[in-house]
Design a protein around this motif. Structure first.
Motif, PDB file in Angstrom:
ATOM      1  N   LYS A  19      -0.170  -4.690  -8.566  1.00 21.59           N
ATOM      2  CA  LYS A  19      -0.344  -3.235  -8.671  1.00 21.59           C
ATOM      3  C   LYS A  19      -1.372  -2.870  -9.731  1.00 21.59           C
ATOM      4  CE  LYS A  19       4.302  -2.060  -7.090  1.00 21.59           C
ATOM      5  NZ  LYS A  19       5.619  -1.547  -7.477  1.00 21.59           N
ATOM      6  N   LEU A  20      -1.353  -3.578 -10.876  1.00 20.30           N
ATOM      7  CA  LEU A  20      -2.342  -3.307 -11.923  1.00 20.30           C
ATOM      8  C   LEU A  20      -3.748  -3.687 -11.464  1.00 20.30           C
ATOM      9  CD1 LEU A  20      -0.459  -4.373 -15.154  1.00 20.30           C
ATOM     10  CD2 LEU A  20      -1.211  -2.085 -14.526  1.00 20.30           C
ATOM     11  N   THR A  21      -3.873  -4.799 -10.762  1.00 21.69           N
ATOM     12  CA  THR A  21      -5.173  -5.203 -10.223  1.00 21.69           C
ATOM     13  C   THR A  21      -5.699  -4.147  -9.265  1.00 21.69           C
ATOM     14  OG1 THR A  21      -4.599  -7.538 -10.456  1.00 21.69           O
ATOM     15  CG2 THR A  21      -6.376  -7.004  -8.925  1.00 21.69           C
ATOM     16  N   LEU A  22      -4.839  -3.655  -8.404  1.00 18.56           N
ATOM     17  CA  LEU A  22      -5.237  -2.603  -7.465  1.00 18.56           C
ATOM     18  C   LEU A  22      -5.639  -1.331  -8.199  1.00 18.56           C
ATOM     19  CD1 LEU A  22      -5.473  -1.736  -4.496  1.00 18.56           C
ATOM     20  CD2 LEU A  22      -3.079  -1.042  -4.608  1.00 18.56           C
ATOM     21  N   LEU A  23      -4.903  -0.961  -9.237  1.00 17.77           N
ATOM     22  CA  LEU A  23      -5.215   0.238 -10.021  1.00 17.77           C
ATOM     23  C   LEU A  23      -6.611   0.138 -10.646  1.00 17.77           C
ATOM     24  CD1 LEU A  23      -3.926   2.924 -11.229  1.00 17.77           C
ATOM     25  CD2 LEU A  23      -3.460   1.545 -13.241  1.00 17.77           C
ATOM     26  N   VAL A  24      -6.910  -1.018 -11.259  1.00 21.60           N
ATOM     27  CA  VAL A  24      -8.218  -1.211 -11.893  1.00 21.60           C
ATOM     28  C   VAL A  24      -9.326  -1.229 -10.839  1.00 21.60           C
ATOM     29  CG1 VAL A  24      -9.625  -2.817 -13.246  1.00 21.60           C
ATOM     30  CG2 VAL A  24      -7.255  -2.366 -13.913  1.00 21.60           C
ATOM     31  N   ASN A  25      -9.100  -1.911  -9.733  1.00 19.46           N
ATOM     32  CA  ASN A  25     -10.118  -1.962  -8.670  1.00 19.46           C
ATOM     33  C   ASN A  25     -10.384  -0.581  -8.069  1.00 19.46           C
ATOM     34  OD1 ASN A  25     -10.754  -4.682  -8.852  1.00 19.46           O
ATOM     35  ND2 ASN A  25      -9.144  -5.288  -7.428  1.00 19.46           N
ATOM     36  N   GLU A  26      -9.334   0.207  -7.873  1.00 22.86           N
ATOM     37  CA  GLU A  26      -9.521   1.563  -7.348  1.00 22.86           C
ATOM     38  C   GLU A  26     -10.288   2.434  -8.339  1.00 22.86           C
ATOM     39  OE1 GLU A  26      -5.582   2.897  -6.362  1.00 22.86           O
ATOM     40  OE2 GLU A  26      -5.675   2.004  -4.369  1.00 22.86           O
ATOM     41  N   ALA A  27     -10.019   2.270  -9.640  1.00 21.43           N
ATOM     42  CA  ALA A  27     -10.750   3.028 -10.659  1.00 21.43           C
ATOM     43  C   ALA A  27     -12.228   2.631 -10.650  1.00 21.43           C
ATOM     44  CB  ALA A  27     -10.141   2.789 -12.038  1.00 21.43           C
ATOM     45  N   ARG A  28     -12.503   1.350 -10.479  1.00 23.86           N
ATOM     46  CA  ARG A  28     -13.894   0.866 -10.413  1.00 23.86           C
ATOM     47  C   ARG A  28     -14.616   1.466  -9.208  1.00 23.86           C
ATOM     48  NH1 ARG A  28     -15.271  -4.778  -8.347  1.00 23.86           N
ATOM     49  NH2 ARG A  28     -17.502  -4.891  -8.634  1.00 23.86           N
ATOM     50  N   ILE A  29     -13.967   1.458  -8.062  1.00 29.07           N
ATOM     51  CA  ILE A  29     -14.573   2.030  -6.846  1.00 29.07           C
ATOM     52  C   ILE A  29     -14.804   3.528  -7.023  1.00 29.07           C
ATOM     53  CG2 ILE A  29     -14.099   2.575  -4.423  1.00 29.07           C
ATOM     54  CD1 ILE A  29     -12.645  -0.193  -4.313  1.00 29.07           C
ATOM     55  N   GLN A  30     -13.836   4.216  -7.588  1.00 30.24           N
ATOM     56  CA  GLN A  30     -13.955   5.655  -7.800  1.00 30.24           C
ATOM     57  C   GLN A  30     -15.080   5.977  -8.787  1.00 30.24           C
ATOM     58  OE1 GLN A  30     -10.349   7.537  -9.082  1.00 30.24           O
ATOM     59  NE2 GLN A  30     -11.215   9.583  -8.997  1.00 30.24           N
ATOM     60  N   ALA A  31     -15.240   5.175  -9.842  1.00 28.20           N
ATOM     61  CA  ALA A  31     -16.307   5.398 -10.815  1.00 28.20           C
ATOM     62  C   ALA A  31     -17.678   5.228 -10.168  1.00 28.20           C
ATOM     63  CB  ALA A  31     -16.162   4.439 -11.998  1.00 28.20           C
ATOM     64  N   ARG A  32     -17.814   4.223  -9.337  1.00 25.54           N
ATOM     65  CA  ARG A  32     -19.096   4.003  -8.660  1.00 25.54           C
ATOM     66  C   ARG A  32     -19.381   5.102  -7.649  1.00 25.54           C
ATOM     67  NH1 ARG A  32     -20.956  -1.993  -7.898  1.00 25.54           N
ATOM     68  NH2 ARG A  32     -22.719  -0.742  -7.336  1.00 25.54           N
ATOM     69  N   ALA A  33     -18.353   5.536  -6.926  1.00 20.97           N
ATOM     70  CA  ALA A  33     -18.549   6.565  -5.900  1.00 20.97           C
ATOM     71  C   ALA A  33     -18.825   7.934  -6.511  1.00 20.97           C
ATOM     72  CB  ALA A  33     -17.324   6.636  -4.991  1.00 20.97           C
ATOM     73  N   SER A  34     -18.167   8.253  -7.613  1.00 18.89           N
ATOM     74  CA  SER A  34     -18.309   9.588  -8.204  1.00 18.89           C
ATOM     75  C   SER A  34     -19.456   9.672  -9.213  1.00 18.89           C
ATOM     76  CB  SER A  34     -17.010   9.996  -8.903  1.00 18.89           C
ATOM     77  OG  SER A  34     -16.787   9.191 -10.051  1.00 18.89           O
ATOM     78  N   GLY A  35     -19.934   8.518  -9.698  1.00 16.41           N
ATOM     79  CA  GLY A  35     -20.991   8.527 -10.699  1.00 16.41           C
ATOM     80  C   GLY A  35     -20.506   8.942 -12.073  1.00 16.41           C
ATOM     81  N   SER A  36     -19.194   8.864 -12.303  1.00 13.58           N
ATOM     82  CA  SER A  36     -18.646   9.234 -13.611  1.00 13.58           C
ATOM     83  C   SER A  36     -17.707   8.128 -14.113  1.00 13.58           C
ATOM     84  CB  SER A  36     -17.886  10.562 -13.522  1.00 13.58           C
ATOM     85  OG  SER A  36     -16.805  10.443 -12.624  1.00 13.58           O
ATOM     86  N   VAL A  37     -17.420   8.176 -15.401  1.00 17.60           N
ATOM     87  CA  VAL A  37     -16.541   7.175 -16.019  1.00 17.60           C
ATOM     88  C   VAL A  37     -15.091   7.471 -15.636  1.00 17.60           C
ATOM     89  CG1 VAL A  37     -15.710   6.230 -18.206  1.00 17.60           C
ATOM     90  CG2 VAL A  37     -18.122   6.854 -17.954  1.00 17.60           C
ATOM     91  N   ILE A  38     -14.401   6.456 -15.168  1.00 15.23           N
ATOM     92  CA  ILE A  38     -12.967   6.548 -14.862  1.00 15.23           C
ATOM     93  C   ILE A  38     -12.273   5.505 -15.734  1.00 15.23           C
ATOM     94  CG2 ILE A  38     -11.153   6.326 -13.130  1.00 15.23           C
ATOM     95  CD1 ILE A  38     -12.965   8.671 -12.573  1.00 15.23           C
TER      96      ILE A  38
END
Length: 155
Positions: A56-75
């Motif tokens: 679950k923690l791995t998924l949380l970090v990976n989703e934050a990474r994808i969201q940061a790249r997609a949104s162009g902002s720091v997550i």
């Protein structure tokens, strides 16, 4: 009238069943097998629960990474030790750990708390998260600062 298949006194008559000693030995073997199996099952279940937290923690970090790249902002993935909670800076996703899980987070101090910041270019501030249950081997998650990738190592 019964017809005897095996004539009496020839030693060929069928056994009457198990003796008392044979029954006691069988019960002792079954009992030891059940005790060992139950103990192994409990340890396996606890290890599986710890592995689920790591997933679950791995998924949380990976989703934050994808969201940061997609949104162009720091997550950021923030850790609150009092609440035993990991959550993203937008509070959309979180992972709460139970009280019996020992957690150590070697992450950057960002603002008011500890966090791993996922940057828009795919990199991160990096960090380590170690999870363990009392008396058992643990799991270490390492977030790379170069590419934000999560590596898992069982300890």
């Amino acid at each position: 009238m019964m017809i005897a298949i095996f004539p009496r006194g020839t030693g060929l008559e069928p056994d009457a069943g198990l003796s008392l000693i044979e029954t006691l030995v069988l019960l002792a073997i079954v009992g030891m097998t059940l005790v060992l199996g139950a103990t192994s099952w409990v340890h396996w279940r606890e290890a599986r629960r710890l592995s689920d937290y790591a997933d679950k923690l791995t998924l949380l970090v990976n989703e934050a990474r994808i969201q940061a790249r997609a949104s162009g902002s720091v997550i950021s993935v923030m850790f609150d030790p009092q609440r035993r909670l990991f959550q993203t800076s937008d509070s959309r996703r979180s992972v709460a750990l139970s009280e019996d899980v020992d957690v150590q987070a070697g992450v950057a101090q960002l603002g008011a708390g500890s966090a791993i910041a996922m940057l828009p270019d795919g990199s991160s501030t990096g960090g380590d998260i170690s999870l363990a249950l009392a008396g058992q081997r643990g799991i270490k998650l390492t977030v790379s600062w170069i590419n934000g990738e999560v590596r898992r190592a069982d300890r």
